[in-house]
Design an enzyme around this catalytic site. Structure first.
Site, short mmCIF file in Angstrom:
data_model
loop_
_atom_site.label_atom_id
_atom_site.label_comp_id
_atom_site.label_asym_id
_atom_site.label_seq_id
_atom_site.Cartn_x
_atom_site.Cartn_y
_atom_site.Cartn_z
N GLY A 112 39.92 38.04 23.69
CA GLY A 112 41.17 38.40 23.01
C GLY A 112 42.09 37.20 22.80
CD GLU A 115 38.85 39.59 19.74
OE1 GLU A 115 39.24 39.87 20.90
OE2 GLU A 115 38.16 40.37 19.07
N1 COA Z 1 41.21 39.34 32.73
C1 COA Z 1 41.79 39.51 33.93
N2 COA Z 1 41.97 38.49 34.80
C2 COA Z 1 41.56 37.26 34.43
C3 COA Z 1 40.95 37.02 33.19
C4 COA Z 1 40.79 38.12 32.31
N3 COA Z 1 40.25 38.00 31.10
N4 COA Z 1 40.62 35.71 33.12
C5 COA Z 1 41.03 35.16 34.25
N5 COA Z 1 41.58 36.08 35.06
C6 COA Z 1 42.16 35.90 36.41
C7 COA Z 1 41.08 35.79 37.46
O1 COA Z 1 40.61 37.06 37.84
C8 COA Z 1 41.82 35.06 38.54
O2 COA Z 1 42.67 35.98 39.20
P1 COA Z 1 42.76 35.98 40.82
O3 COA Z 1 43.28 34.59 41.18
O4 COA Z 1 43.75 37.07 41.11
O5 COA Z 1 41.38 36.21 41.31
C9 COA Z 1 42.72 34.10 37.77
O6 COA Z 1 42.83 34.66 36.46
C10 COA Z 1 42.17 32.71 37.64
O7 COA Z 1 40.87 32.78 37.07
P2 COA Z 1 39.57 32.14 37.72
O8 COA Z 1 38.38 32.87 37.19
O9 COA Z 1 39.71 32.03 39.19
O10 COA Z 1 39.62 30.65 37.09
P3 COA Z 1 38.40 29.68 36.86
O11 COA Z 1 39.01 28.36 36.52
O12 COA Z 1 37.43 29.73 37.96
O13 COA Z 1 37.66 30.24 35.56
C11 COA Z 1 37.55 31.21 33.34
C12 COA Z 1 38.31 30.28 34.30
C13 COA Z 1 38.38 31.30 32.07
C14 COA Z 1 36.18 30.59 33.00
C15 COA Z 1 37.35 32.60 33.99
O14 COA Z 1 38.59 33.05 34.47
C16 COA Z 1 36.79 33.66 33.06
O15 COA Z 1 35.60 33.65 32.75
N6 COA Z 1 37.66 34.61 32.62
C17 COA Z 1 37.25 35.74 31.82
C18 COA Z 1 36.97 35.33 30.41
C19 COA Z 1 36.48 36.51 29.58
O16 COA Z 1 35.41 37.04 29.78
N7 COA Z 1 37.31 36.91 28.61
C20 COA Z 1 36.99 37.98 27.71
C21 COA Z 1 37.54 39.26 28.20
S1 COA Z 1 37.12 40.60 27.15
#
Ligand code: COA
Length: 260
Positions: A112, A115
């Site tokens: 999103g 998007e």
């Molecule tokens: N929805 C909800 N929470 C999210 C999120 C999302 N799309 N993306 C990141 N967060 C949250 C994590 O759960 C984490 O929360 P917490 O500290 O309470 O556990 C916090 O943001 C930090 O993210 P984290 O994953 O620990 O950081 P990272 O540097 O290890 O990884 C990303 C970064 C962007 C690679 C990883 O967060 C990720 O893959 N996010 C989802 C991306 C995704 O699939 N988006 C499409 C959704 S439809």
């Protein structure tokens, strides 16, 4: 208007909308989407605002996607509702806005988040930005217009590769694909976005709004974009701005457009 998930700032005629959920990498939960609808509607209706820059709080993320924690146990009807409402109230509102919107992509723009950036009129990314539509890793597909807007921006082949592999691409690749307009260092990101927007703000505001409408028509099903362009072109002749633009050209001076 005060928001829980957004910061609003003004710099002369530019309104900044900053998504402010840094601890969740600015993920778009329902409340944030509702606030975005209000913030953009306000900005488009506020005569003091000429254009908008949207960015994410912090150094790490623009927006890391829709908030995945809200996707549990919602069923097909709920899922369809999320996509339909989100598209109608936020993503389409931005794309069809009467003022230019620039996305300043300061880090991850995923799902999103990408998007959202694609619904904006122009995208500027920082060198550290990473972009992708990783929904299939969750068992989903993009639902906020991503399959359509990515295809329009980069073509079907690249769009399918990005969506099916779920790979993130670098800012440099995004520039090469035509997904972003410019890539700059993170420290110069907002300066570059402002430079572009300030240039647009020198132009005739009603012509800018008409140009956005006409360009958008190129991607609208069942609409003849050439006809939209002709109508929009004709409407320009009813504006005081056109008279001012012609007079300024003939008098060899800069135009002072009033958006009238
Ligand atoms: N929805 C909800 N929470 C999210 C999120 C999302 N799309 N993306 C990141 N967060 C949250 C994590 O759960 C984490 O929360 P917490 O500290 O309470 O556990 C916090 O943001 C930090 O993210 P984290 O994953 O620990 O950081 P990272 O540097 O290890 O990884 C990303 C970064 C962007 C690679 C990883 O967060 C990720 O893959 N996010 C989802 C991306 C995704 O699939 N988006 C499409 C959704 S439809």
């Amino acid at each position: 208007m005060s928001f829980q998930n957004l910061l609003i700032e003004y710099k002369e005629r530019i309104q900044y909308i900053i998504i402010n959920r840094e601890s969740k990498l600015n993920a778009l939960n329902k409340a944030t989407l509702e606030e975005l609808h209000t913030a953009f509607s306000d900005a488009f209706n506020n005569p003091a605002v000429g254009g908008i820059i949207i960015t994410g709080a912090g150094q790490k993320a623009f927006v890391a996607g829709a908030d995945i924690s809200e996707f549990k146990d919602i069923g097909a009807e709920g899922g369809g509702g999320i996509a339909r409402q989100g598209q109608k109230l936020v993503f389409d509102v931005i794309e069809n806005g009467n003022k230019p919107v620039i996305a300043a992509i300061n880090g991850f723009a995923l799902g999103g988040g990408l998007e959202l950036a694609m619904a904006c009129h122009i995208r500027v990314a920082s060198e550290n930005a990473k972009m992708g539509l990783p929904e299939v890793t969750l068992g989903l597909i993009p639902g906020y217009g991503g399959t359509q807007r990515l295809t329009q921006l980069v073509g079907k082949g690249k769009a399918l590769e990005m969506i099916l592999t779920a790979d993130m691409i670098s800012a440099a690749d995004a520039l090469q694909y035509g997904l972003v307009n410019h890539v700059v260092s993170q420290e110069n990101l907002l300066e570059k976005a402002e430079e572009l927007l300030n240039k647009i703000l020198l132009r005739a505001p009603l012509a800018i709004a008409s140009a956005i409408t006409a360009v958008n028509a190129a991607a609208k099903d069942g609409i003849n974009g050439f006809e939209v362009e002709i109508d929009a072109f004709a409407r320009c002749f009813t504006t005081k701005d056109l008279q001012e633009g012609i007079a300024a050209f003939l008098e060899k001076r800069k135009p002072a457009f009033k958006g009238e």
